[in-house]
Design a protein around this motif. Structure first.
Motif, short mmCIF file in Angstrom:
data_model
loop_
_atom_site.label_atom_id
_atom_site.label_comp_id
_atom_site.label_asym_id
_atom_site.label_seq_id
_atom_site.Cartn_x
_atom_site.Cartn_y
_atom_site.Cartn_z
N VAL A 31 71.34 40.47 70.69
CA VAL A 31 72.48 39.64 70.30
C VAL A 31 73.53 39.77 71.39
CG1 VAL A 31 74.17 39.12 68.48
CG2 VAL A 31 71.94 40.13 67.88
N GLY A 32 73.74 38.73 72.16
CA GLY A 32 74.53 38.85 73.38
C GLY A 32 76.03 38.83 73.20
N ARG A 33 76.52 38.26 72.10
CA ARG A 33 77.97 38.08 71.96
C ARG A 33 78.49 38.79 70.71
NH1 ARG A 33 81.28 33.65 69.68
NH2 ARG A 33 83.35 33.79 70.61
N VAL A 34 79.56 39.53 70.89
CA VAL A 34 80.24 40.21 69.79
C VAL A 34 81.56 39.49 69.53
CG1 VAL A 34 81.45 42.31 69.12
CG2 VAL A 34 79.18 42.46 70.16
N GLN A 35 81.78 39.08 68.30
CA GLN A 35 82.98 38.35 67.93
C GLN A 35 83.77 39.13 66.87
OE1 GLN A 35 82.66 34.05 66.93
NE2 GLN A 35 83.60 34.66 65.00
N PRO A 36 84.75 39.92 67.28
CA PRO A 36 85.55 40.67 66.30
C PRO A 36 86.35 39.73 65.40
CG PRO A 36 85.80 41.57 68.51
CD PRO A 36 85.14 40.24 68.66
N VAL A 37 86.42 40.07 64.14
CA VAL A 37 87.22 39.33 63.15
C VAL A 37 88.17 40.34 62.52
CG1 VAL A 37 87.19 37.90 61.08
CG2 VAL A 37 85.29 37.76 62.72
N ALA A 38 89.45 40.22 62.81
CA ALA A 38 90.43 41.20 62.33
C ALA A 38 90.91 40.85 60.92
CB ALA A 38 91.62 41.23 63.28
N THR A 39 91.04 41.88 60.10
CA THR A 39 91.54 41.71 58.74
C THR A 39 92.20 43.00 58.31
OG1 THR A 39 90.93 41.00 56.48
CG2 THR A 39 89.40 42.48 57.61
N ASP A 40 92.81 43.01 57.14
CA ASP A 40 93.38 44.24 56.60
C ASP A 40 92.24 45.18 56.20
OD1 ASP A 40 96.00 45.51 55.47
OD2 ASP A 40 94.51 45.74 53.87
N PHE A 41 92.47 46.48 56.35
CA PHE A 41 91.41 47.45 56.08
C PHE A 41 90.83 47.29 54.69
CE2 PHE A 41 89.64 51.46 54.70
CZ PHE A 41 88.74 51.70 55.73
N SER A 42 91.69 47.07 53.70
CA SER A 42 91.22 46.96 52.32
C SER A 42 90.36 45.72 52.09
CB SER A 42 92.41 46.95 51.36
OG SER A 42 93.22 45.81 51.58
N SER A 43 90.37 44.78 53.04
CA SER A 43 89.59 43.55 52.90
C SER A 43 88.23 43.62 53.60
CB SER A 43 90.37 42.36 53.47
OG SER A 43 91.60 42.19 52.79
N LEU A 44 87.93 44.74 54.25
CA LEU A 44 86.70 44.82 55.04
C LEU A 44 85.43 44.73 54.19
CD1 LEU A 44 87.73 47.55 57.64
CD2 LEU A 44 87.26 45.13 58.11
N ILE A 45 85.33 45.56 53.17
CA ILE A 45 84.12 45.52 52.34
C ILE A 45 84.03 44.20 51.56
CG2 ILE A 45 82.98 46.56 50.33
CD1 ILE A 45 83.60 49.29 51.49
N PRO A 46 85.11 43.73 50.92
CA PRO A 46 85.03 42.41 50.27
C PRO A 46 84.64 41.29 51.25
CG PRO A 46 86.96 43.58 49.49
CD PRO A 46 86.40 44.39 50.62
N GLY A 47 85.18 41.33 52.47
CA GLY A 47 84.84 40.32 53.47
C GLY A 47 83.39 40.38 53.90
N LEU A 48 82.85 41.60 53.98
CA LEU A 48 81.44 41.77 54.31
C LEU A 48 80.57 41.17 53.21
CD1 LEU A 48 79.34 43.09 56.25
CD2 LEU A 48 79.49 45.13 54.79
N LYS A 49 80.94 41.44 51.97
CA LYS A 49 80.16 40.95 50.84
C LYS A 49 80.15 39.42 50.77
CE LYS A 49 80.65 44.90 47.68
NZ LYS A 49 81.24 45.33 46.38
N THR A 50 81.26 38.79 51.14
CA THR A 50 81.37 37.33 51.08
C THR A 50 81.01 36.67 52.40
OG1 THR A 50 83.75 37.49 51.56
CG2 THR A 50 83.10 37.38 49.24
N GLN A 51 80.42 37.44 53.32
CA GLN A 51 79.89 36.95 54.59
C GLN A 51 80.94 36.34 55.52
OE1 GLN A 51 76.10 34.92 54.33
NE2 GLN A 51 75.73 35.71 52.27
N GLN A 52 82.16 36.87 55.44
CA GLN A 52 83.17 36.49 56.42
C GLN A 52 82.82 37.09 57.78
OE1 GLN A 52 87.23 37.16 55.06
NE2 GLN A 52 86.53 36.95 52.93
N PHE A 53 82.07 38.18 57.76
CA PHE A 53 81.53 38.76 58.97
C PHE A 53 80.18 39.40 58.64
CE2 PHE A 53 84.04 42.03 56.99
CZ PHE A 53 85.34 41.54 56.94
N ASP A 54 79.45 39.77 59.69
CA ASP A 54 78.09 40.26 59.50
C ASP A 54 78.02 41.77 59.36
OD1 ASP A 54 76.87 37.60 60.03
OD2 ASP A 54 77.67 37.93 62.04
N VAL A 55 78.92 42.46 60.03
CA VAL A 55 78.94 43.92 60.07
C VAL A 55 80.39 44.37 60.12
CG1 VAL A 55 78.20 45.98 61.34
CG2 VAL A 55 76.78 43.93 61.40
#
Length: 310
Positions: free
Chosen positions: A104-128
């Motif tokens: 996977v050649g490109r890494v695209q950081p998506v910044a959010t509040d720390f408390s939103s990381l796991i919810p965002g992962l679950k809703t596929q706002q990011f992959d990892v």
């Protein structure tokens, strides 16, 4: 000197979420969240057109689209925007190396509040999630983790000379010190386990706000990770970091470890990631990547996610 405290002091009631490594001085929060909105929109577009990839095979999808979206919290030294406006941090730089090796050649950081990381992962706002997140039992019930890239002890930010002699959470309780820490930090639970009343804990935005509060005398001590505590006090004339120590939980010393976070269905991706991180540990490459961000050899680890999830 650190910037002035921008958020009002809040109590911890209802705010603790199970623990997080502390934050160090990082980019302005508004800039981070603005970047989050822009990158989130791009990420949503990037996820389109992947219907030919078998459902559940995230690694194959990421290889096909050539991009992985990484959830970060805008926190140095884990993942943040530097003075040049670039995304960096130990987790971001580590992700660039490992995902390139996974095809996977490109890494695209998506910044959010720390408390939103796991919810965002679950809703596929990011992959990892690549935010150096502590691996603990509560989180392991929601997500799966790579083996940790580092281990970490705690440290306190206190006034110069440590006039109250605060070196453990038990000291804080015994001496009735005014204790503060960050939103969702593991240190909330550690203080409570030592007998500190949760509603009396002062919750601040991050380590910089903690430093300001200690310097101004609004609190006696701020609890965080050894790494971020020692970094944030470097230029302070009125505060210092205590020697690192292991919190005592149920009579046992506890050492934390931080790793990458994946959806429970993405075991194939997590396992492939683990293969690469173990290669880097064995060769010493992992330490070479983390060292510029303030990590020491003592913070490299052989702990596993399985051990930390217990």
């Amino acid at each position: 000197m650190a910037p002035p405290l921008s958020n009002p002091i809040k109590t911890a009631s209802g705010r603790a979420d199970g623990g997080r490594p502390g934050r160090a001085a990082g980019p302005p929060r508004r800039a981070v969240l603005a970047s989050a909105a822009a990158l989130g929109a791009v990420g949503a577009l990037g996820a389109a057109g992947c219907g030919r990839i078998p459902t559940g095979d995230t690694l194959a999808r990421l290889k096909s689209q050539g991009t992985v979206r990484l959830g970060i919290a805008g926190e140095a030294p884990y993942g943040y925007i530097n003075d040049d406006g670039d995304f960096t941090g130990e987790a971001v730089e580590l992700a660039k190396i490992i995902f390139k090796r996974l095809g996977v050649g490109r890494v695209q950081p998506v910044a959010t509040d720390f408390s939103s990381l796991i919810p965002g992962l679950k809703t596929q706002q990011f992959d990892v999630v690549s935010a150096g997140m502590y691996i603990n039992k509560e989180r392991c019930q929601q997500v799966i983790f790579s083996d940790p890239e580092y281990q970490m002890l705690d440290s306190f930010i206190v006034r110069k000379g440590n006039p109250k002699g605060l070196r453990t959470y038990q000291d804080v309780v015994r001496k009735k010190a005014r204790f503060g820490t960050g939103t969702g930090y593991a240190e909330i639970a550690y203080a409570v386990a030592a007998g500190y009343k949760e509603s009396d804990i002062v919750i601040l935005q991050d380590q910089v706000a903690g430093l300001n509060a200690v310097e101004a005398g609004r609190i006696d001590v701020f609890g965080g990770t050894a790494l971020t505590a020692r970094q944030v006090v470097r230029k302070s004339r009125r505060a210092e970091a205590t020697e690192p120590f292991a919190p005592v939980i149920d009579g046992k010393k506890h050492i934390d470890g931080g790793g990458f976070t994946f959806r429970p269905t993405d075991t194939k991706l997590r396992d492939a990631f683990n293969v690469e991180i173990h290669k880097m540990k064995k060769s010493g490459e992992l330490f070479r990547v983390l060292k510029p961000f303030g990590f020491t050899e003592a913070e490299m680890t052989t702990l596993t996610a399985k051990e930390l999830c217990r």
